[in-house]
Design an enzyme around this catalytic site. Structure first.
Site, PDB file in Angstrom:
ATOM      1  N   ARG A  40      34.497  51.246  17.011  1.00 17.21           N
ATOM      2  CA  ARG A  40      35.198  51.826  15.860  1.00 17.21           C
ATOM      3  C   ARG A  40      34.711  51.251  14.527  1.00 17.21           C
ATOM      4  NH1 ARG A  40      40.298  54.652  16.921  1.00 17.21           N
ATOM      5  NH2 ARG A  40      40.696  54.696  19.161  1.00 17.21           N
TER       6      ARG A  40
ATOM      7  N   ILE B 240      45.174  42.283  25.262  1.00 13.33           N
ATOM      8  CA  ILE B 240      45.996  43.056  24.335  1.00 13.33           C
ATOM      9  C   ILE B 240      45.897  44.484  24.820  1.00 13.33           C
ATOM     10  CG2 ILE B 240      46.380  43.749  21.947  1.00 13.33           C
ATOM     11  CD1 ILE B 240      45.164  41.133  21.055  1.00 13.33           C
TER      12      ILE B 240
ATOM     13  N   THR C 143      44.973  49.456  16.210  1.00 17.56           N
ATOM     14  CA  THR C 143      44.346  50.742  16.513  1.00 17.56           C
ATOM     15  C   THR C 143      45.316  51.664  17.239  1.00 17.56           C
ATOM     16  OG1 THR C 143      42.198  49.658  16.725  1.00 17.56           O
ATOM     17  CG2 THR C 143      42.409  51.854  17.683  1.00 17.56           C
TER      18      THR C 143
ATOM     19  N   LYS D  31      40.103  39.063  19.912  1.00 17.53           N
ATOM     20  CA  LYS D  31      40.333  40.266  20.715  1.00 17.53           C
ATOM     21  C   LYS D  31      38.988  40.961  20.845  1.00 17.53           C
ATOM     22  CE  LYS D  31      42.698  44.731  20.988  1.00 17.53           C
ATOM     23  NZ  LYS D  31      43.602  45.713  20.321  1.00 17.53           N
TER      24      LYS D  31
ATOM     25  N   TYR E 269      39.481  40.567  15.510  1.00 14.30           N
ATOM     26  CA  TYR E 269      39.414  41.769  16.343  1.00 14.30           C
ATOM     27  C   TYR E 269      38.018  42.371  16.237  1.00 14.30           C
ATOM     28  CZ  TYR E 269      40.982  46.438  18.030  1.00 14.30           C
ATOM     29  OH  TYR E 269      41.154  47.618  18.713  1.00 14.30           O
TER      30      TYR E 269
ATOM     31  N   TYR F  14      33.163  50.968   8.482  1.00 12.77           N
ATOM     32  CA  TYR F  14      32.480  51.836   7.519  1.00 12.77           C
ATOM     33  C   TYR F  14      31.531  51.077   6.593  1.00 12.77           C
ATOM     34  CZ  TYR F  14      31.443  55.709   4.423  1.00 12.77           C
ATOM     35  OH  TYR F  14      30.782  56.674   3.709  1.00 12.77           O
TER      36      TYR F  14
END
Length: 296
Positions: A142, A208, A48, A166, A137, A111
Site C-alpha cells: 500500500r 495484528i 488500514t 507491524k 507499520y 505516495y
C-alpha cells in the site's frame, strides 16, 4: 518473548458506519466489547482495516476517545496516527496522546516514495514528539516503498520508544533479519494473517489481525498454542483458518471482513468510497467458506 507488550492477538478494528456512511460510535463501542470478549489482547484503531484514508482527523479523534472510554484500561488501545506528511503526523499524534491511548502506530509514508533516509527521519521525528510506545507499520503493498531491515533496525536502535514493527511484507527473510538483530524487547508482529504462524516461528510475538473479527477465539488458540510450544495444535488451527483468511482478502480489505461480520449478525455497515461493498458473488463465496470453516 514471554510477555509481549501489547499481547499476542491484536485486532485491527474496522470502523463501523451507519447506512448513510456516517461514523457509528455506538457500534464501535459494541465492537470493542465483542473483540475483547473473544480474546483480543489489544485494539488497533483506524488503521488500514479501519479505513483511515477516508476517516477525517476530527472523526478519528471521536473514534479514539470512544474506544478509550469503552475499554477503560482493560486492554491497550493503539491509535493509528501516521500519515504521509511528517508534520501532520506529529501534530495529530500530539492531539491523540492527550486522549489516553496506550500507543500509536505510524505507517511508512505512502505516495511520496521517500528514500530510506527519509523514512528514518520521518519515524524518528514522530517518535521524539510523543511520550508513548510507537509501532512502525511496514506495508509496501500500500505504501509502495519498503522499509528495509537496515532502516528498521537503525530506527529501532536509535528511537527507544519505537518498540515494535507491524510487518505486512511477505518476504519473511526481512522479518527474520529484523528479529535477529533488533534491540532487546523490540517486537515483530505479523501484519498478514496468513503469515502469522511462519513469522512466530522466526521469533515474532504475534499478529495484528483482521480475521480475528470473525474467528477471534480460534486465532487466540493458534497464537497461544504456538507460544506455549504446542506447535502441532497451532499448525492444525492455522490450516483450518487458512481458507477463511484467503476469503477475507479476495478483494481490498476491509470490504470482506465487514461483510463477514454482517453475515454473523453483527452489522458494521459498508465501506466508504472509493472502496465499494462486496458483490453478491463475493458474498456467496464468503458465506460458503465461513460455513465450511465453522464460523457461521
Amino acid at each position: 518473548m514471554a510477555t509481549p507488550r501489547f499481547g499476542r492477538l491484536l485486532t485491527a478494528m474496522v470502523t463501523p458506519f451507519t447506512a448513510e456512511r456516517e461514523l457509528d460510535l455506538d457500534r464501535a463501542s459494541e465492537l470493542a466489547e465483542k473483540l475483547i470478549a473473544e480474546g483480543t489482547d489489544a485494539l488497533v484503531v483506524c488503521g488500514t482495516t479501519g479505513e483511515s484514508p477516508t476517516v477525517f482527523y476530527d472523526q478519528k479523534i471521536d473514534l479514539f476517545r470512544t474506544i478509550v472510554d469503552t475499554v477503560g484500561g482493560r486492554v491497550p488501545v493503539i491509535a493509528n496516527t501516521g500519515d504521509n506528511c511528517t508534520d501532520d503526523s506529529v501534530e495529530f499524534a500530539a492531539k491523540v496522546t492527550a486522549l489516553g491511548v496506550d500507543g500509536i502506530m505510524a505507517v511508512v509514508p505512502y505516495y511520496n516514495k521517500p528514500p530510506q533516509e527519509g523514512l528514518y527521519q520521518h519515524f524518528c521525528t514522530i517518535a521524539r514528539s510523543v511520550d508513548l510506545p510507537v509501532i512502525l507499520y511496514n506495508i509496501p503493498g500500500r505504501s509502495v516503498v519498503n522499509a528495509t531491515p537496515e532502516t528498521i533496525l537503525r530506527i529501532a536502535h536509535d528511537c527507544e520508544n519505537i518498540v515494535a514493527l507491524k510487518q505486512a511484507n511477505s518476504d519473511l527473510s526481512q522479518a527474520a533479519e529484523v528479529i535477529a538483530n533488533a534491540p532487546e524487547g523490540f517486537e515483530v508482529l505479523s501484519g498478514d494473517d496468513e503469515l502469522t504462524l511462519p513469522l512466530m516461528g522466526l521469533g515474532g510475538t504475534g499478529v495484528i489481525s483482521v480475521s480475528s473479527h470473525v474467528a477471534g477465539p480460534r486465532f487466540k488458540e493458534m497464537v497461544e498454542a504456538h507460544a506455549s510450544g504446542d506447535h502441532t495444535r497451532a499448525l492444525r488451527t492455522h490450516l483450518e483458518l487458512l481458507p477463511l483468511i484467503k476469503a477475507l482478502f479476495m478483494t481490498a480489505n476491509p470490504i470482506m471482513v465487514k461483510k463477514a461480520l454482517g453475515l454473523q449478525g453483527f452489522d458494521v455497515g459498508g465501506v466508504r468510497l472509493p472502496l465499494i461493498d462486496a458483490t453478491p458473488e463475493q458474498t456467496a463465496e464468503l458465506e460458503r467458506i465461513m460455513r465450511r470453516v465453522g464460523v457461521l
